[in-house]
Scaffold this active site. Sequence first.
Site, PDB file in Angstrom:
ATOM      1  N   PHE A   1      35.756  14.146 -34.666  1.00  0.00           N
ATOM      2  CA  PHE A   1      37.029  14.859 -34.556  1.00  0.00           C
ATOM      3  C   PHE A   1      36.923  16.317 -34.997  1.00  0.00           C
ATOM      4  CE2 PHE A   1      40.947  15.524 -37.376  1.00  0.00           C
ATOM      5  CZ  PHE A   1      41.610  16.304 -36.440  1.00  0.00           C
ATOM      6  N   ILE A   2      36.604  16.543 -36.266  1.00  0.00           N
ATOM      7  CA  ILE A   2      36.573  17.917 -36.763  1.00  0.00           C
ATOM      8  C   ILE A   2      35.342  18.648 -36.231  1.00  0.00           C
ATOM      9  CG2 ILE A   2      36.682  19.384 -38.805  1.00  0.00           C
ATOM     10  CD1 ILE A   2      37.861  17.043 -40.349  1.00  0.00           C
TER      11      ILE A   2
ATOM     12  N   THR B   1      28.263   7.014 -33.422  1.00  0.00           N
ATOM     13  CA  THR B   1      28.824   5.740 -33.868  1.00  0.00           C
ATOM     14  C   THR B   1      30.221   5.626 -33.275  1.00  0.00           C
ATOM     15  OG1 THR B   1      29.672   6.779 -35.877  1.00  0.00           O
ATOM     16  CG2 THR B   1      27.482   5.762 -35.993  1.00  0.00           C
TER      17      THR B   1
ATOM     18  N   ALA C   1      28.700  15.374 -40.714  1.00  0.00           N
ATOM     19  CA  ALA C   1      28.360  13.970 -40.494  1.00  0.00           C
ATOM     20  C   ALA C   1      28.716  13.131 -41.715  1.00  0.00           C
ATOM     21  CB  ALA C   1      26.870  13.841 -40.184  1.00  0.00           C
TER      22      ALA C   1
ATOM     23  N   THR D   1      25.057   6.915 -45.668  1.00  0.00           N
ATOM     24  CA  THR D   1      25.290   8.062 -44.784  1.00  0.00           C
ATOM     25  C   THR D   1      25.686   9.307 -45.562  1.00  0.00           C
ATOM     26  OG1 THR D   1      25.969   6.616 -42.964  1.00  0.00           O
ATOM     27  CG2 THR D   1      26.664   8.927 -42.852  1.00  0.00           C
TER      28      THR D   1
ATOM     29  N   THR E   1      36.102  16.974 -48.873  1.00  0.00           N
ATOM     30  CA  THR E   1      37.487  16.535 -48.769  1.00  0.00           C
ATOM     31  C   THR E   1      38.209  16.679 -50.099  1.00  0.00           C
ATOM     32  OG1 THR E   1      38.882  14.563 -48.459  1.00  0.00           O
ATOM     33  CG2 THR E   1      36.637  14.188 -49.195  1.00  0.00           C
ATOM     34  N   ASP E   2      39.522  16.851 -50.037  1.00  0.00           N
ATOM     35  CA  ASP E   2      40.308  16.913 -51.275  1.00  0.00           C
ATOM     36  C   ASP E   2      40.390  15.554 -51.964  1.00  0.00           C
ATOM     37  OD1 ASP E   2      42.005  15.629 -49.493  1.00  0.00           O
ATOM     38  OD2 ASP E   2      43.739  16.912 -49.868  1.00  0.00           O
ATOM     39  N   GLU E   3      39.978  14.499 -51.265  1.00  0.00           N
ATOM     40  CA  GLU E   3      40.042  13.165 -51.870  1.00  0.00           C
ATOM     41  C   GLU E   3      39.092  13.016 -53.054  1.00  0.00           C
ATOM     42  OE1 GLU E   3      40.500   9.706 -49.375  1.00  0.00           O
ATOM     43  OE2 GLU E   3      40.938  10.969 -47.644  1.00  0.00           O
TER      44      GLU E   3
ATOM     45  N   TYR F   1      34.811   5.678 -50.297  1.00  0.00           N
ATOM     46  CA  TYR F   1      34.667   6.874 -49.458  1.00  0.00           C
ATOM     47  C   TYR F   1      34.684   8.140 -50.298  1.00  0.00           C
ATOM     48  CZ  TYR F   1      36.254  10.896 -46.783  1.00  0.00           C
ATOM     49  OH  TYR F   1      36.391  12.166 -46.277  1.00  0.00           O
TER      50      TYR F   1
ATOM     51  N   LYS G   1      31.658  10.984 -51.129  1.00  0.00           N
ATOM     52  CA  LYS G   1      31.772  12.412 -50.839  1.00  0.00           C
ATOM     53  C   LYS G   1      31.627  13.244 -52.113  1.00  0.00           C
ATOM     54  CE  LYS G   1      32.577  14.213 -47.450  1.00  0.00           C
ATOM     55  NZ  LYS G   1      31.643  14.783 -46.434  1.00  0.00           N
TER      56      LYS G   1
ATOM     57  N   ARG H   1      50.844  13.557 -48.131  1.00  0.00           N
ATOM     58  CA  ARG H   1      49.617  14.219 -47.728  1.00  0.00           C
ATOM     59  C   ARG H   1      49.921  15.670 -47.351  1.00  0.00           C
ATOM     60  NH1 ARG H   1      48.323  10.557 -50.132  1.00  0.00           N
ATOM     61  NH2 ARG H   1      46.984   8.796 -49.567  1.00  0.00           N
TER      62      ARG H   1
ATOM     63  N   ASN I   1      54.253  10.077 -45.716  1.00  0.00           N
ATOM     64  CA  ASN I   1      53.755   9.406 -44.515  1.00  0.00           C
ATOM     65  C   ASN I   1      54.893   8.924 -43.625  1.00  0.00           C
ATOM     66  OD1 ASN I   1      51.118   9.826 -45.313  1.00  0.00           O
ATOM     67  ND2 ASN I   1      50.825   7.764 -46.134  1.00  0.00           N
TER      68      ASN I   1
ATOM     69  N   ASP J   1      50.313  -2.531 -49.060  1.00  0.00           N
ATOM     70  CA  ASP J   1      49.721  -1.235 -49.362  1.00  0.00           C
ATOM     71  C   ASP J   1      48.205  -1.324 -49.475  1.00  0.00           C
ATOM     72  OD1 ASP J   1      49.743   1.458 -49.800  1.00  0.00           O
ATOM     73  OD2 ASP J   1      50.846   1.394 -51.685  1.00  0.00           O
TER      74      ASP J   1
END
Length: 339
Positions: free
Chosen positions: A11-12, A36, A82, A100, A125-127, A153, A157, A217, A252, A275
């Site tokens: 996507f990005i 993938t 990636a 990965t 990412t901000d996550e 995830y 990162k 978000r 959301n 949730d």
Amino acid sequence: MKILVTGAAGFIGSNFMYYELENHPEDEYVALDLLTYAGNLKNLDGLKDKKNFKFVKMDIRDRENIFKLFEEEKFDLVVNFAAESHVDRSIEDPELFLRTNIIGTSVLMDACLKYGVNRYHQVSTDEVYGDLPLDRTDLFFTENTPLHTSSPYSSSKASADLLVNAYHRTFGLATTISRCSNNYGPYQFPEKLIPLMINNARHDKSLPVYGEGLNVRDWLHVYDHCSGIDLVMRKGKIGEVYNIGGHNERQNIDVVKTILKSLDKPESLITYVTDRKGHDLRYAIDPTKIETELGWKPKYNFESGIKETIKWYIDNQEWMDDVTSGEYQKYYDNMYSNR
């Protein structure tokens, strides 16, 4: 310059390729992707005839072939998109994300060191910052916010970011890192909120919303993200982190209702589901650093961006149908099997 862009069919990454070839046609680009489930070679169809563009199917964890590629191409700059990136999938299979997002990053940086690449940029990412309370709208993530991850995830990162900083300090690799808020726009795989809701609404299917949909978000149009990355990788200070966010915070449920209203669909399609485990409450980025140091400004606010995005998915229903049916995964073989 000759630039390697990994994850370029995602996507990005694909949006970034279009941004770069339009704004920097003087450079050469090698687009790398393993293709993938989230990588779609059709995303790059508009670039396949460009003389300064080449696509390579490869796994960033494949040290032998990555090193061969670096030796042959002699890159000046590497931009790493990636990654495995879906939180729900990371809860189901954490190891894939570790291999990965961490090991793959180390392979790329080892290749940079061995073959004298001038600069390495990590797309993060901000996550990695965790989350903020819903009742403290005065709080924002800055580049100095401690890393405090919630999912496999985001942990993978954050680990990659720490590794990038270590390679800069220990080996002298010229690195930069950018951390973005939630992206939206064309070519996004429909496991993510906005394209999923658009597609389900288009087919009058239920729209699953976690909990009560109150999680917040900070939405960033992918074009604005790409323009920020371009500035950081070309002009950002070596060894620094830059946050990229658009000050477009939305619950959301409000995003979902905006999509339904735009498509003239009833809110009765919304279905509230159990949730997500460890679901982060609120993300909000302070982009002051990239604005003041590099002069970055977003082009889109959420109202203009979501309107354009919904129109893109409606106008490109064949793309969405191919992705949701899995047909897009045959495209690479059709394109390259006889070459």
